[in-house]
Design an enzyme around this catalytic site. Structure first.
Site, PDB file in Angstrom:
ATOM      1  N   GLY A 154       3.406   4.878   4.861  1.00 48.90           N
ATOM      2  CA  GLY A 154       3.336   5.346   3.480  1.00 48.90           C
ATOM      3  C   GLY A 154       4.446   4.753   2.640  1.00 48.90           C
ATOM      4  N   ASP A 155       4.245   4.832   1.339  1.00 53.42           N
ATOM      5  CA  ASP A 155       5.283   4.408   0.409  1.00 53.42           C
ATOM      6  C   ASP A 155       5.164   5.247  -0.849  1.00 53.42           C
ATOM      7  OD1 ASP A 155       7.457   2.344   0.175  1.00 53.42           O
ATOM      8  OD2 ASP A 155       6.447   2.088  -1.753  1.00 53.42           O
ATOM      9  N   THR A 156       6.304   5.609  -1.402  1.00 53.04           N
ATOM     10  CA  THR A 156       6.349   6.397  -2.625  1.00 53.04           C
ATOM     11  C   THR A 156       7.062   5.593  -3.700  1.00 53.04           C
ATOM     12  OG1 THR A 156       6.351   8.449  -1.360  1.00 53.04           O
ATOM     13  CG2 THR A 156       7.098   8.584  -3.637  1.00 53.04           C
ATOM     14  N   LYS A 182       3.308  -2.092   5.539  1.00 54.05           N
ATOM     15  CA  LYS A 182       4.043  -1.333   6.560  1.00 54.05           C
ATOM     16  C   LYS A 182       3.137  -1.021   7.745  1.00 54.05           C
ATOM     17  CE  LYS A 182       7.418   0.712   3.417  1.00 54.05           C
ATOM     18  NZ  LYS A 182       7.909   1.955   2.784  1.00 54.05           N
ATOM     19  N   ALA A 194       1.279   6.205  -1.646  1.00 55.04           N
ATOM     20  CA  ALA A 194       0.187   5.522  -0.963  1.00 55.04           C
ATOM     21  C   ALA A 194       0.360   5.702   0.533  1.00 55.04           C
ATOM     22  CB  ALA A 194       0.189   4.035  -1.313  1.00 55.04           C
TER      23      ALA A 194
END
Length: 192
Positions: A70-72, A55, A107
């Protein structure tokens, strides 16, 4: 020297709200449009880190802006749970997590104007109470599950169904503030 510029590579209003808790408002919001399909056999930690990195790399910016992405990811064991799009998907996730612990990985990646990227990963453990069919139906009726990893949003009604959390509440919401603050400070952003 002027303050650094920040582009948030996310359309999530939650991430903007969490970033505001650090006293930061992004100069722009540019959601990354990438394929978020996990690779065959990809572990949850690796997947979360890859998503944040991809991303951050996917968003273009003028020469002097930092990109924060970010990524969850919600995982039960090695199984990555989906960002639920249907009520049946959300019900399946909630039944799977009922009465047991699961991991929430958040992250983040910060891409500097020179292309250098710094990353962090926050790992959290969450345990739901044993959920009755009525509790699941009531939660689903509220609609908070739409588009959420694992089919729930901790900042909503699901919080009343969670027995305990080990880790960062903000991370489970979608942006680990401790790690984000450290990355932004190291990049020269002025934070309190």
């Amino acid at each position: 020297m002027s303050a650094p510029k920040l582009i948030l590579a996310s359309a999530s209003p939650r991430r903007r709200d969490l970033l505001a808790r650090l006293g930061i408002a992004p100069d722009d919001v540019a959601p990354a449009d990438i394929d978020e399909t996990p690779h065959k056999g990809e572990l949850p930690r690796d997947y979360a880190a890859r998503m944040a990195l991809e991303k951050a790399q996917a968003v273009s910016a003028d020469g002097d802006a930092h990109i924060l992405a970010g990524d969850t990811v919600v995982a039960v064991g090695r199984r990555i749970l989906p960002k639920t799009e249907t009520e049946d998907e959300a019900r399946s996730c909630l039944k799977l997590m009922s009465g047991r612990r699961h991991v929430v990985l958040s992250a983040i990646a910060l891409r500097a104007p020179d292309g250098g990227i710094r990353t962090r990963l926050s790992e959290n453990v969450v345990r739901f109470k044993v959920l009755s069919d009525e509790e699941i139906a009531s939660y689903l009726a509220g609609g908070e599950w739409r588009g959420k990893a694992g089919g729930y949003a901790i900042q909503g009604a699901a919080e009343g169904l969670i027995q305990w959390i080990k880790g960062s509440h903000s991370s489970v919401m979608g942006l680990p503030l401790y790690e984000t603050r450290a990355l932004l400070k190291s990049a020269g952003f002025v934070l309190g």
